[in-house]
Design a protein around this motif. Structure first.
Motif, PDB file in Angstrom:
ATOM      1  N   ALA A 192       0.828  -1.206   0.000  1.00 45.05           N
ATOM      2  CA  ALA A 192       0.000   0.000   0.000  1.00 45.05           C
ATOM      3  C   ALA A 192       0.865   1.260   0.000  1.00 45.05           C
ATOM      4  O   ALA A 192       0.595   2.214  -0.731  1.00 45.05           O
ATOM      5  N   LEU A 193       1.930   1.264   0.810  1.00 45.06           N
ATOM      6  CA  LEU A 193       2.777   2.452   0.907  1.00 45.06           C
ATOM      7  C   LEU A 193       3.598   2.668  -0.361  1.00 45.06           C
ATOM      8  O   LEU A 193       3.659   3.774  -0.899  1.00 45.06           O
ATOM      9  N   ASN A 194       4.263   1.610  -0.832  1.00 43.78           N
ATOM     10  CA  ASN A 194       5.173   1.738  -1.979  1.00 43.78           C
ATOM     11  C   ASN A 194       4.458   1.816  -3.318  1.00 43.78           C
ATOM     12  O   ASN A 194       4.990   2.385  -4.276  1.00 43.78           O
ATOM     13  N   ILE A 195       3.248   1.227  -3.388  1.00 43.33           N
ATOM     14  CA  ILE A 195       2.561   1.117  -4.677  1.00 43.33           C
ATOM     15  C   ILE A 195       1.129   1.637  -4.604  1.00 43.33           C
ATOM     16  O   ILE A 195       0.747   2.564  -5.316  1.00 43.33           O
ATOM     17  N   GLY A 196       0.306   1.021  -3.755  1.00 49.72           N
ATOM     18  CA  GLY A 196      -1.135   1.255  -3.769  1.00 49.72           C
ATOM     19  C   GLY A 196      -1.544   2.683  -3.491  1.00 49.72           C
ATOM     20  O   GLY A 196      -2.474   3.209  -4.121  1.00 49.72           O
ATOM     21  N   ALA A 197      -0.900   3.343  -2.531  1.00 54.61           N
ATOM     22  CA  ALA A 197      -1.181   4.755  -2.265  1.00 54.61           C
ATOM     23  C   ALA A 197      -0.284   5.660  -3.104  1.00 54.61           C
ATOM     24  O   ALA A 197      -0.723   6.698  -3.598  1.00 54.61           O
ATOM     25  N   LEU A 251       3.980  -5.631  -5.183  1.00 49.63           N
ATOM     26  CA  LEU A 251       3.316  -5.153  -6.396  1.00 49.63           C
ATOM     27  C   LEU A 251       1.891  -5.699  -6.493  1.00 49.63           C
ATOM     28  O   LEU A 251       0.967  -4.990  -6.901  1.00 49.63           O
ATOM     29  N   THR A 252       1.707  -6.972  -6.111  1.00 45.42           N
ATOM     30  CA  THR A 252       0.362  -7.556  -6.148  1.00 45.42           C
ATOM     31  C   THR A 252      -0.550  -6.875  -5.137  1.00 45.42           C
ATOM     32  O   THR A 252      -1.688  -6.506  -5.453  1.00 45.42           O
ATOM     33  N   ALA A 253      -0.055  -6.707  -3.911  1.00 46.42           N
ATOM     34  CA  ALA A 253      -0.857  -6.044  -2.878  1.00 46.42           C
ATOM     35  C   ALA A 253      -1.203  -4.617  -3.295  1.00 46.42           C
ATOM     36  O   ALA A 253      -2.346  -4.171  -3.159  1.00 46.42           O
ATOM     37  N   GLY A 254      -0.213  -3.894  -3.824  1.00 46.28           N
ATOM     38  CA  GLY A 254      -0.469  -2.531  -4.259  1.00 46.28           C
ATOM     39  C   GLY A 254      -1.454  -2.467  -5.410  1.00 46.28           C
ATOM     40  O   GLY A 254      -2.335  -1.596  -5.446  1.00 46.28           O
ATOM     41  N   GLY A 255      -1.331  -3.388  -6.361  1.00 47.42           N
ATOM     42  CA  GLY A 255      -2.264  -3.433  -7.483  1.00 47.42           C
ATOM     43  C   GLY A 255      -3.685  -3.708  -7.026  1.00 47.42           C
ATOM     44  O   GLY A 255      -4.645  -3.125  -7.550  1.00 47.42           O
ATOM     45  N   LEU A 256      -3.845  -4.582  -6.028  1.00 43.24           N
ATOM     46  CA  LEU A 256      -5.181  -4.895  -5.512  1.00 43.24           C
ATOM     47  C   LEU A 256      -5.788  -3.714  -4.768  1.00 43.24           C
ATOM     48  O   LEU A 256      -7.012  -3.571  -4.719  1.00 43.24           O
ATOM     49  N   VAL A 257      -4.935  -2.862  -4.183  1.00 43.90           N
ATOM     50  CA  VAL A 257      -5.440  -1.636  -3.560  1.00 43.90           C
ATOM     51  C   VAL A 257      -5.969  -0.682  -4.629  1.00 43.90           C
ATOM     52  O   VAL A 257      -7.024  -0.061  -4.474  1.00 43.90           O
ATOM     53  N   ILE A 258      -5.252  -0.571  -5.736  1.00 43.31           N
ATOM     54  CA  ILE A 258      -5.632   0.363  -6.797  1.00 43.31           C
ATOM     55  C   ILE A 258      -6.860  -0.124  -7.567  1.00 43.31           C
ATOM     56  O   ILE A 258      -7.671   0.693  -8.042  1.00 43.31           O
ATOM     57  N   LEU A 259      -7.025  -1.441  -7.704  1.00 44.22           N
ATOM     58  CA  LEU A 259      -8.067  -2.024  -8.559  1.00 44.22           C
ATOM     59  C   LEU A 259      -9.462  -1.447  -8.310  1.00 44.22           C
ATOM     60  O   LEU A 259     -10.089  -0.912  -9.242  1.00 44.22           O
TER      61      LEU A 259
END
Length: 317
Positions: free
Chosen positions: A70-75, A182-190
């Motif tokens: 979430a910190l590095n990618i999703g947000a 990357l997967t966790a961040g992508g799922l936050v953005i989805l």
């Protein structure tokens, strides 16, 4: 080449790669879809790395991976793209260039790394150099865009520090850890992307080529090198590689887009690049008295850096 120099060189490839994001986004991708672009960068790359490594988090690493993702990618991605769309490129880059200062403060708080005068001066010099490269006279300021840019830098800085603090679980390589984030961040953005932007746009072959580059070269490989470098460099060394991103973006804009690159921009590049090099120099230590036994050991402190990403060329989107 020394071991540290090799690590620095490989880690530097990440912000250099991120410097190409603005060019690819404007020349290859459909306009006005920042969240979809962030999603297409993160999720396919994460799923590919999961398939290659065949490792899933265990125990506490489920929530740690979610937080880091979430910190590095999703947000970070949505806030960064929001700043890029609300601000001229130069303003967005200058706002983002405060990231190294965030890292210095957070590293002192959570990692016990005391900031030195040299670190603070090089971080300020890097930000000043970036401002000379990309900030244009009369650039407009949008409060929402500035706030989003600051939050994106803070998010990435916190991700850097906690990636450093938590390390990675024993027996798990950097490639797997990159895939988890990357997967966790992508799922936050989805869900955010579909709620705000709706269904995906129709994509051309050019669009698909652009997304493929962003997902695999610009994200999967670059973030692997980035997180690997974080483990091996001090926080100050890593964070001061960030100016390589706007420098790269400016050079690409000059070569590929015909953008002006005058004496002031060249001076800014020189200052920012000099600060980057200064940030990689280890502090001098006094020589120890000669010992009768001719053996010694070396240890390296680990660290991390803030990158700037996307809109850093100084051109209004």
């Amino acid at each position: 080449m020394s071991r540290k120099a090799a690590v620095v060189a490989l880690t530097a490839l990440a912000p250099i790669s991120w410097g190409s994001t603005y060019f690819v986004t404007t020349e290859f991708l459909p306009p006005d879809r920042p969240l979809f672009t962030g999603l297409m960068r993160a999720l396919p790359a994460g799923l590919l790395l999961l398939a290659l490594t065949r490792k899933l988090p265990q125990g506490a690493w489920w929530w740690k991976s979610a937080v880091l993702g979430a910190l590095n990618i999703g947000a970070f991605f949505p806030l960064l793209f929001l700043a890029a769309y609300r601000l001229p490129g130069g303003v967005a880059a200058v706002v983002g260039s405060v990231g190294p200062l965030f890292v210095v403060g957070l590293a002192a708080l959570f990692l016990g790394e005391k900031p030195t005068v040299k670190t603070l001066l090089t971080a300020v010099a890097a930000a000043f150099g970036v401002s000379l490269v990309v900030l244009k006279a009369g650039a407009a300021f949008d409060l929402v865009g500035v706030f989003a840019g600051l939050l994106s830098s803070l998010s990435m800085s916190a991700g850097i520090v906690f990636t450093k603090r938590w390390g990675r679980p024993e027996g798990v390589g950097a490639l797997a850890l990159t895939g988890w984030q990357l997967t966790a961040g992508g799922l936050v953005i989805l869900p955010i992307a579909f709620l705000i932007e709706g269904a995906p746009p129709a994509l051309t072959g050019t669009n698909l080529a652009g997304y493929a580059y962003l997902a695999f070269g610009n994200t999967a490989i670059s973030y692997f090198l980035w997180f690997r470098g974080i483990e091996r460099l001090s926080a100050s060394s890593a964070t001061l590689l960030g100016p390589l991103s706007p420098i790269t973006a400016a050079v690409i804009g000059w070569v590929a887009l015909g953008q002006a690159l005058g004496p002031v921009q060249v001076l800014g590049m020189t200052i920012a690049f000099g600060a980057t090099l200064a940030g990689q120099l280890s502090p001098r230590t006094a020589k120890a008295p000669a010992a009768p036994v001719a053996s010694f050991s070396e240890t390296e402190k680990n660290g991390q850096e803030v990158s700037m990403d996307l809109d850093v060329s100084g051109v209004r989107r």
